[in-house]
Design a protein around this motif. Structure first.
Motif, short mmCIF file in Angstrom:
data_model
loop_
_atom_site.label_atom_id
_atom_site.label_comp_id
_atom_site.label_asym_id
_atom_site.label_seq_id
_atom_site.Cartn_x
_atom_site.Cartn_y
_atom_site.Cartn_z
N THR A 55 0.89 -1.19 0.18
CA THR A 55 0.10 0.03 -0.06
C THR A 55 0.79 1.20 -0.03
O THR A 55 1.92 1.28 1.05
CB THR A 55 -0.69 0.24 1.05
N ASP B 287 -4.97 -7.21 8.63
CA ASP B 287 -4.56 -6.98 7.29
C ASP B 287 -4.76 -8.49 6.66
O ASP B 287 -3.74 -9.14 6.92
CB ASP B 287 -2.91 -6.37 7.13
N GLY C 289 -3.89 -10.81 3.74
CA GLY C 289 -2.99 -10.63 2.43
C GLY C 289 -1.77 -9.55 2.97
O GLY C 289 -2.04 -8.52 2.31
N GLU D 298 -1.07 -13.84 5.79
CA GLU D 298 -0.33 -14.01 4.51
C GLU D 298 -0.44 -15.50 4.24
O GLU D 298 0.15 -16.30 5.02
CB GLU D 298 0.78 -13.31 4.68
N ALA E 164 -6.56 -16.67 3.81
CA ALA E 164 -7.56 -15.55 4.28
C ALA E 164 -9.10 -16.41 4.42
O ALA E 164 -9.72 -16.04 5.33
CB ALA E 164 -7.92 -14.49 3.37
N PRO F 85 -6.17 -8.34 -2.42
CA PRO F 85 -5.43 -9.54 -2.18
C PRO F 85 -5.80 -10.47 -3.16
O PRO F 85 -4.89 -11.32 -3.60
CB PRO F 85 -5.69 -9.87 -0.91
C1 LIG Z 1 -1.65 -6.57 -2.80
S1 LIG Z 1 -0.83 -7.19 -1.72
C2 LIG Z 1 -1.29 -6.44 -0.25
C3 LIG Z 1 0.00 -6.47 0.70
C4 LIG Z 1 -0.13 -5.63 2.03
N1 LIG Z 1 -1.65 -5.88 2.53
C5 LIG Z 1 -0.25 -4.15 1.79
O1 LIG Z 1 -1.17 -3.60 1.50
O2 LIG Z 1 0.83 -3.39 1.80
C6 LIG Z 1 -1.72 -8.46 -1.73
C7 LIG Z 1 -1.29 -9.73 -0.75
O3 LIG Z 1 -2.24 -10.81 -0.81
C8 LIG Z 1 -1.54 -12.00 -0.22
N2 LIG Z 1 -2.78 -13.10 -0.69
C9 LIG Z 1 -3.33 -13.42 -2.00
N3 LIG Z 1 -4.27 -14.42 -1.80
C10 LIG Z 1 -4.25 -14.86 -0.34
C11 LIG Z 1 -5.02 -15.57 0.62
N4 LIG Z 1 -5.87 -16.53 -0.18
N5 LIG Z 1 -4.95 -15.45 1.82
C12 LIG Z 1 -3.75 -14.81 2.35
N6 LIG Z 1 -3.26 -13.84 1.61
C13 LIG Z 1 -3.19 -14.06 0.37
C14 LIG Z 1 -0.68 -12.05 -1.58
O4 LIG Z 1 0.43 -13.04 -1.36
C15 LIG Z 1 -0.08 -10.37 -1.34
O5 LIG Z 1 0.84 -10.83 -0.44
#
Ligand SMILES: C[S@@+](CC[C@H](N)C(=O)[O-])C[C@H]1O[C@@H](n2cnc3c(N)ncnc32)[C@H](O)[C@@H]1O
Length: 259
Positions: A94, A117, A119, A141, A174, A191
């Motif tokens: 973000t 948070d 993801g 995560e 998640a 995410p």
């Molecule tokens: C766009 S990044 C956002 C990172 C952080 N929340 C930020 O805003 O700085 C999305 C994150 O979601 C994670 N993600 C994707 N699918 C997921 C799931 N089903 N469960 C947990 N994490 C997940 C990805 O690995 C990635 O690290």
């Protein structure tokens, strides 16, 4: 927009006077090219500026949260749900100025809430949230590698104005995560796509039905808001929707059972 049209009109007028109709027609491709180039230059200088702000944040906080990582670059063990990998989106942090702006728009008193948070990647949001007096901050995560980086970051994180010291990072999908039973802010930065968002929204709806409580959902880069829109226990409190022509849509919801 009107100013832009006026400027284009003036330029055309001047060109017709100086070069005539044929000359103007001949100049169009060159003019269009330089307009595009001007925009590209302005865009890259903005991107450079944003990169510098992020690097400064990481340096000051002693962490490494900046570089984007595609899910294809990560190793998942056989236990990770294939559907989650298929519909998961890459790690990208973000932007620094966004988190505080969205938190301010939610209008909450952070000291009454936990923050989750969903993801959480390398943990950027956890560290930005730690500057506010949340009761507890949890990053969820599903990538073991990103969770490890977030945990290393949490060990190194330093900030003179840190207001929350309880930062936890869990490696979990998640869709499997059980939301805290207290007042909670759930943050998501794009995410996953709709199939996973549907499961997360259904879990949240069930959790709110079983234990009505104050929950605020902040969804940034909200590409799949429909499952949350359809959640009968949530109402939208503020938004900037994609169809308003913005490239960073967001929505803030609050549980209807709040307070
Ligand atoms: C766009 S990044 C956002 C990172 C952080 N929340 C930020 O805003 O700085 C999305 C994150 O979601 C994670 N993600 C994707 N699918 C997921 C799931 N089903 N469960 C947990 N994490 C997940 C990805 O690995 C990635 O690290």
């Amino acid at each position: 927009m009107i100013r832009l049209l006026k400027r284009a009109q003036n330029t055309l007028h001047r060109s017709l006077e100086n070069h005539g109709a044929l000359g103007t027609l001949r100049l169009v491709p060159r003019a269009a090219k330089s307009a595009v180039l001007r925009r590209v230059r302005r865009f890259s200088s903005k991107a450079r500026e944003a990169g510098e702000i992020e690097a400064r944040f990481d340096r000051a906080a002693g962490v490494d949260t900046a570089a984007t990582i595609e899910l294809a670059q990560l190793q998942f063990d056989g236990q990770t749900d294939k559907e989650s990998i298929k519909h998961g989106l890459r790690y990208q942090a973000t932007p620094i100025e966004v988190f505080d702006a969205l938190l301010a728009r939610s209008g909450i008193d952070c000291s009454r809430y936990e923050l989750v948070d969903l993801g959480s990647g390398k943990g950027r949001v956890l560290f930005m949230a730690a500057m506010h007096p949340f009761r507890r901050i949890t990053g969820v995560e599903f990538s073991p590698e990103l969770t490890r980086i977030a945990q290393e970051n949490a060990g190194k994180f330093k900030a003179p104005r840190q207001a929350c010291h309880e930062i936890v990072t869990v490696c979990a999908d998640a869709t499997q995560y059980a939301f805290p039973n207290t007042a909670t802010v759930i943050y998501m930065y794009n995410p996953f796509t709709a199939p996973i968002m549907e499961r997360v929204a259904a879990n949240l709806e069930r959790s709110l039905r079983e234990n009505p409580r104050d929950v605020v959902v902040i969804y940034y880069n909200a590409r799949c808001p429909e499952p949350l829109d359809a959640c009968s226990r949530l109402r939208e409190v503020a938004s900037q929707r994609a169809q308003q022509g913005r490239d960073d849509p967001w929505v803030i919801y609050r549980s209807t059972t709040s307070n």
